[in-house]
Scaffold this motif. Structure first.
Motif, PDB file in Angstrom:
ATOM      1  N   PRO A  58       0.723  -1.332   0.055  1.00 38.81           N
ATOM      2  CA  PRO A  58      -0.029   0.080  -0.045  1.00 38.81           C
ATOM      3  C   PRO A  58       0.728   1.353  -0.013  1.00 38.81           C
ATOM      4  O   PRO A  58       1.803   1.311   0.682  1.00 38.81           O
ATOM      5  CB  PRO A  58      -0.905  -0.237   1.213  1.00 38.81           C
ATOM      6  N   HIS A  59       0.669   2.145  -0.821  1.00 41.86           N
ATOM      7  CA  HIS A  59       1.398   3.348  -0.982  1.00 41.86           C
ATOM      8  C   HIS A  59       0.195   4.516  -1.442  1.00 41.86           C
ATOM      9  O   HIS A  59      -0.985   4.243  -2.087  1.00 41.86           O
ATOM     10  CB  HIS A  59       2.329   3.301  -2.078  1.00 41.86           C
ATOM     11  N   PRO A  60       0.349   5.844  -1.353  1.00 41.64           N
ATOM     12  CA  PRO A  60      -0.195   6.735  -1.700  1.00 41.64           C
ATOM     13  C   PRO A  60      -0.198   7.461  -2.881  1.00 41.64           C
ATOM     14  O   PRO A  60       0.865   7.513  -3.433  1.00 41.64           O
ATOM     15  CB  PRO A  60      -0.094   7.935  -0.329  1.00 41.64           C
ATOM     16  N   HIS A  61      -1.289   8.207  -3.471  1.00 43.13           N
ATOM     17  CA  HIS A  61      -1.272   9.230  -4.622  1.00 43.13           C
ATOM     18  C   HIS A  61      -2.036  10.309  -4.307  1.00 43.13           C
ATOM     19  O   HIS A  61      -2.855  10.513  -3.754  1.00 43.13           O
ATOM     20  CB  HIS A  61      -1.532   8.441  -5.654  1.00 43.13           C
ATOM     21  N   ARG A  99      -7.801  14.152  -4.274  1.00 40.31           N
ATOM     22  CA  ARG A  99      -6.972  14.645  -3.124  1.00 40.31           C
ATOM     23  C   ARG A  99      -6.474  13.731  -2.430  1.00 40.31           C
ATOM     24  O   ARG A  99      -5.734  14.011  -1.241  1.00 40.31           O
ATOM     25  CB  ARG A  99      -8.555  15.387  -2.224  1.00 40.31           C
ATOM     26  N   GLY A 100      -6.572  12.191  -2.768  1.00 40.05           N
ATOM     27  CA  GLY A 100      -5.765  11.341  -1.967  1.00 40.05           C
ATOM     28  C   GLY A 100      -6.294  10.070  -1.896  1.00 40.05           C
ATOM     29  O   GLY A 100      -7.506   9.848  -1.720  1.00 40.05           O
ATOM     30  N   ILE A 101      -5.492   8.809  -2.324  1.00 38.76           N
ATOM     31  CA  ILE A 101      -5.785   7.647  -2.230  1.00 38.76           C
ATOM     32  C   ILE A 101      -4.875   6.722  -2.083  1.00 38.76           C
ATOM     33  O   ILE A 101      -3.417   7.221  -2.042  1.00 38.76           O
ATOM     34  CB  ILE A 101      -6.547   7.175  -3.736  1.00 38.76           C
ATOM     35  N   VAL A 102      -5.000   5.639  -1.397  1.00 41.27           N
ATOM     36  CA  VAL A 102      -4.067   4.440  -1.266  1.00 41.27           C
ATOM     37  C   VAL A 102      -4.364   3.353  -1.905  1.00 41.27           C
ATOM     38  O   VAL A 102      -5.394   2.789  -1.664  1.00 41.27           O
ATOM     39  CB  VAL A 102      -4.017   4.174   0.520  1.00 41.27           C
ATOM     40  N   GLN A 266       2.632  18.712   1.723  1.00 40.66           N
ATOM     41  CA  GLN A 266       1.418  18.447   2.472  1.00 40.66           C
ATOM     42  C   GLN A 266       1.282  16.961   2.731  1.00 40.66           C
ATOM     43  O   GLN A 266       1.004  16.313   3.544  1.00 40.66           O
ATOM     44  CB  GLN A 266       0.227  19.054   2.295  1.00 40.66           C
ATOM     45  N   ALA A 267       1.147  16.242   1.504  1.00 43.53           N
ATOM     46  CA  ALA A 267       1.189  14.961   1.173  1.00 43.53           C
ATOM     47  C   ALA A 267       2.268  14.107   1.946  1.00 43.53           C
ATOM     48  O   ALA A 267       1.931  13.076   2.670  1.00 43.53           O
ATOM     49  CB  ALA A 267       1.238  14.560  -0.257  1.00 43.53           C
ATOM     50  N   LYS A 268       3.560  14.660   1.870  1.00 38.25           N
ATOM     51  CA  LYS A 268       4.572  13.951   2.669  1.00 38.25           C
ATOM     52  C   LYS A 268       4.159  13.819   4.278  1.00 38.25           C
ATOM     53  O   LYS A 268       4.451  12.833   4.771  1.00 38.25           O
ATOM     54  CB  LYS A 268       5.920  14.539   2.613  1.00 38.25           C
ATOM     55  N   ARG A 269       3.682  15.166   4.723  1.00 40.90           N
ATOM     56  CA  ARG A 269       3.394  15.093   6.079  1.00 40.90           C
ATOM     57  C   ARG A 269       2.284  14.345   6.458  1.00 40.90           C
ATOM     58  O   ARG A 269       2.459  13.549   7.586  1.00 40.90           O
ATOM     59  CB  ARG A 269       3.240  16.720   6.420  1.00 40.90           C
ATOM     60  N   ASP A 270       1.218  14.315   5.639  1.00 38.56           N
ATOM     61  CA  ASP A 270       0.075  13.445   5.602  1.00 38.56           C
ATOM     62  C   ASP A 270       0.404  11.888   5.803  1.00 38.56           C
ATOM     63  O   ASP A 270      -0.091  11.068   6.657  1.00 38.56           O
ATOM     64  CB  ASP A 270      -0.795  13.617   4.813  1.00 38.56           C
ATOM     65  N   TRP A 271       1.251  11.452   4.976  1.00 41.92           N
ATOM     66  CA  TRP A 271       1.787  10.080   4.806  1.00 41.92           C
ATOM     67  C   TRP A 271       2.631   9.771   6.175  1.00 41.92           C
ATOM     68  O   TRP A 271       2.535   8.609   6.711  1.00 41.92           O
ATOM     69  CB  TRP A 271       2.219   9.745   3.536  1.00 41.92           C
ATOM     70  N   ARG A 272       3.522  10.678   6.421  1.00 45.78           N
ATOM     71  CA  ARG A 272       4.009  10.164   7.717  1.00 45.78           C
ATOM     72  C   ARG A 272       3.284  10.117   9.080  1.00 45.78           C
ATOM     73  O   ARG A 272       3.547   9.210   9.901  1.00 45.78           O
ATOM     74  CB  ARG A 272       5.032  11.348   8.046  1.00 45.78           C
ATOM     75  N   ALA A 273       2.352  10.901   9.000  1.00 45.16           N
ATOM     76  CA  ALA A 273       1.387  11.074  10.281  1.00 45.16           C
ATOM     77  C   ALA A 273       0.234  10.100  10.333  1.00 45.16           C
ATOM     78  O   ALA A 273      -0.378  10.010  10.994  1.00 45.16           O
ATOM     79  CB  ALA A 273       0.882  12.495  10.014  1.00 45.16           C
ATOM     80  N   GLY A 274       0.131   9.062   9.045  1.00 48.07           N
ATOM     81  CA  GLY A 274      -1.010   8.194   8.989  1.00 48.07           C
ATOM     82  C   GLY A 274      -2.306   8.830   8.643  1.00 48.07           C
ATOM     83  O   GLY A 274      -3.500   8.308   9.011  1.00 48.07           O
ATOM     84  N   ALA A 275      -2.292  10.038   7.914  1.00 49.10           N
ATOM     85  CA  ALA A 275      -3.425  10.643   7.771  1.00 49.10           C
ATOM     86  C   ALA A 275      -4.122  10.344   6.561  1.00 49.10           C
ATOM     87  O   ALA A 275      -5.464  10.651   6.114  1.00 49.10           O
ATOM     88  CB  ALA A 275      -3.304  12.267   7.594  1.00 49.10           C
ATOM     89  N   PHE A 276      -3.661   9.566   5.739  1.00 49.34           N
ATOM     90  CA  PHE A 276      -4.217   8.941   4.463  1.00 49.34           C
ATOM     91  C   PHE A 276      -5.131   7.826   4.806  1.00 49.34           C
ATOM     92  O   PHE A 276      -5.091   7.127   5.890  1.00 49.34           O
ATOM     93  CB  PHE A 276      -3.307   8.337   3.389  1.00 49.34           C
TER      94      PHE A 276
END
Length: 299
Positions: A58-61, A99-102, A266-276
């Motif tokens: 699993p990874h985000p876009h 706006r974001g998917i995994v 912002q996406a980098k911070r969100d992925w680190r924080a588990g916000a996706f």
């Protein structure tokens, strides 16, 4: 002759992923986009050992669409919308991140048991500025629903957009053309000239464009408006991609694409924080944010 109809030739960067190779021609240092296309990977062809397979964890876009098209093998797609879809040769998986998917991509169990084949093309398409933050979405288009053009021994399956007078049902967010072309021995096919930007890619076989021999795994960007014909003496598989030129540039870092560098941060911070959002039933092996990603743009 080359200068009259070819604007650029992009060489691949090849990654050996253990068991199969990936040839990447976009993004390149010389050019980031052709129409909306800003990532172009050839996967394989390869046959993996019995019991093994691909496991893209699993990874985000954000702010893009991914398009998966296979020539051999199968992949199970899962995403944070709850989608679970097997893709097989000739069909299209279109995932719009907005706006974001995994998501994750893995070889199905039955493929692993037989020693899975893998051959295909995966591309990313930029979303226009006005819809970069649209709702995430997923669309699967079966092979039988894609129009097929046959002419002078050539067969073209239209993956996205309108080409040679036929239109694919696949959703497009910007002007897009995308087709898989099979050239039989002795066949020829004029390249549709309706798009602002176009490129051809020789996947395998022997092909020429206006008499110029094409090399496999290279992306040949055509000059706008030129007319050119593909030919093959012994048979070939060629991809055609392109569409409307984008007025604003796109920035690429890892799996994140955006017109705004601050959105990528912002996406980098969100992925680190588990916000996706999470992928149901595939949550335990997420890929961490890399220090140095393999995919970057070159502003």
């Amino acid at each position: 002759m080359q200068d009259s109809f070819i604007e650029q030739v992009l060489e691949p960067v090849t990654h050996d992923l253990g068991g199969f190779k990936v040839h990447r021609v976009l993004p390149a240092r010389e050019r980031t986009m052709v129409g909306p296309f800003l990532f172009f990977d050839q996967m394989g062809p390869a046959v993996l050992p019995t019991g093994e397979g691909i496991d893209v964890r699993p990874h985000p876009h954000i702010n893009l669409s991914t398009v998966t098209y296979l020539f051999a093998g199968a992949i199970d797609h899962r995403d944070s919308l709850g989608t679970r879809q097997r893709i097989e040769p000739g069909a299209v998986n279109l995932m719009t991140a907005g706006r974001g998917i995994v998501h994750s991509e893995r070889s199905p169990g039955d493929e692993r048991a037989a020693g899975p084949a893998l051959s295909g093309i995966q591309t990313w398409l930029a979303l226009p500025d006005a819809v970069e933050e649209t709702d995430p979405d997923f669309q699967h288009v079966p092979a039988a629903d894609l129009p097929v053009i046959e002419q002078d021994g050539a067969t073209a399956r239209i993956i996205m957009g309108q080409l040679w007078g036929a239109r694919a049902p696949t959703t497009t967010h910007a002007g897009t053309v995308y087709a898989a072309i099979d050239l039989a021995p002795g066949s020829a096919l004029p390249v549709d000239d309706s798009a602002d930007e176009r490129a051809v890619y020789l996947h395998d076989g022997d092909a020429t464009l206006e008499g110029m021999r094409l090399e496999p795994t290279r992306l040949y960007v055509l000059r706008p408006g030129v007319r050119a014909t593909l030919r093959s003496a012994t048979g070939a598989r060629v991809m055609l991609c392109g569409g409307d030129a984008f007025a604003t540039p796109r920035h690429v870092w890892w799996n994140f694409v955006s017109s705004r560098p601050d959105r990528i941060e912002q996406a980098k911070r969100d992925w680190r924080a588990g916000a996706f959002p999470l992928v149901p039933d595939d949550q335990l092996e997420a890929i961490p944010l890399p220090d140095r990603p393999l995919t970057v743009s070159y502003p």
